[in-house]
Design a protein around this motif. Sequence first.
Motif, PDB file in Angstrom:
ATOM      1  N   GLN A   1     124.338  80.215  35.530  1.00  0.00           N
ATOM      2  CA  GLN A   1     123.367  80.244  34.435  1.00  0.00           C
ATOM      3  C   GLN A   1     122.204  79.337  34.805  1.00  0.00           C
ATOM      4  O   GLN A   1     122.361  78.410  35.598  1.00  0.00           O
ATOM      5  CB  GLN A   1     123.979  79.817  33.106  1.00  0.00           C
TER       6      GLN A   1
ATOM      7  N   SER B   1     117.890  78.052  33.368  1.00  0.00           N
ATOM      8  CA  SER B   1     116.701  78.201  32.535  1.00  0.00           C
ATOM      9  C   SER B   1     115.585  78.817  33.370  1.00  0.00           C
ATOM     10  O   SER B   1     115.686  78.909  34.601  1.00  0.00           O
ATOM     11  CB  SER B   1     116.246  76.826  32.028  1.00  0.00           C
TER      12      SER B   1
ATOM     13  N   HIS C   1     120.912  85.772  27.264  1.00  0.00           N
ATOM     14  CA  HIS C   1     120.524  84.375  27.123  1.00  0.00           C
ATOM     15  C   HIS C   1     121.127  83.764  25.875  1.00  0.00           C
ATOM     16  O   HIS C   1     121.505  84.472  24.940  1.00  0.00           O
ATOM     17  CB  HIS C   1     118.989  84.233  27.092  1.00  0.00           C
TER      18      HIS C   1
ATOM     19  N   TYR D   1     115.670  78.707  26.758  1.00  0.00           N
ATOM     20  CA  TYR D   1     116.545  79.864  26.940  1.00  0.00           C
ATOM     21  C   TYR D   1     117.330  79.650  28.232  1.00  0.00           C
ATOM     22  O   TYR D   1     116.753  79.356  29.280  1.00  0.00           O
ATOM     23  CB  TYR D   1     115.732  81.146  27.075  1.00  0.00           C
TER      24      TYR D   1
ATOM     25  N   TYR E   1     119.747  81.617  30.773  1.00  0.00           N
ATOM     26  CA  TYR E   1     120.104  82.984  31.155  1.00  0.00           C
ATOM     27  C   TYR E   1     121.365  83.009  31.999  1.00  0.00           C
ATOM     28  O   TYR E   1     121.604  82.122  32.817  1.00  0.00           O
ATOM     29  CB  TYR E   1     118.957  83.626  31.934  1.00  0.00           C
TER      30      TYR E   1
END
Length: 126
Positions: free
Chosen positions: A25, A27, A59, A66, A68
């Motif tokens: 993950q 940003s 997200h 956010y 993702y």
Amino acid sequence: MARRKSKILTEVEAEIMQILWKKGQASVQEICNELASKQAYTTVATMLRVLESKKYVSHVVDGRTYIYSPLREKEKEQNNVLKYITQRFFEGSVKSLLVHLVQGDNLSKEQLQELRDIINSKEEEK
């Protein structure tokens, strides 16, 4: 006339997905920092919205950021790309694709031996 959606990832989309697959993950800023192609923040944010609309990423919101995450597995996407290339450029023949790869000048002796070993182990499974 509207542009037809690609069946495979564009170059920048693939680069973004590689980062997400590696990190799990990230940003927008983290992705910008990792991109070799050095895209603008707004470009990366737009690309992530496109990838989200294509169901490649999702997200969550952390404050104003956010974060993702990939929705699709890397191996499945690799298979999709290979199927696309095989159909489009090799008339659906996996053999033709492999022959093209092996006959090219891109493989070292060690890589050719690794391929032989993979083929031999696959034959032993059957």
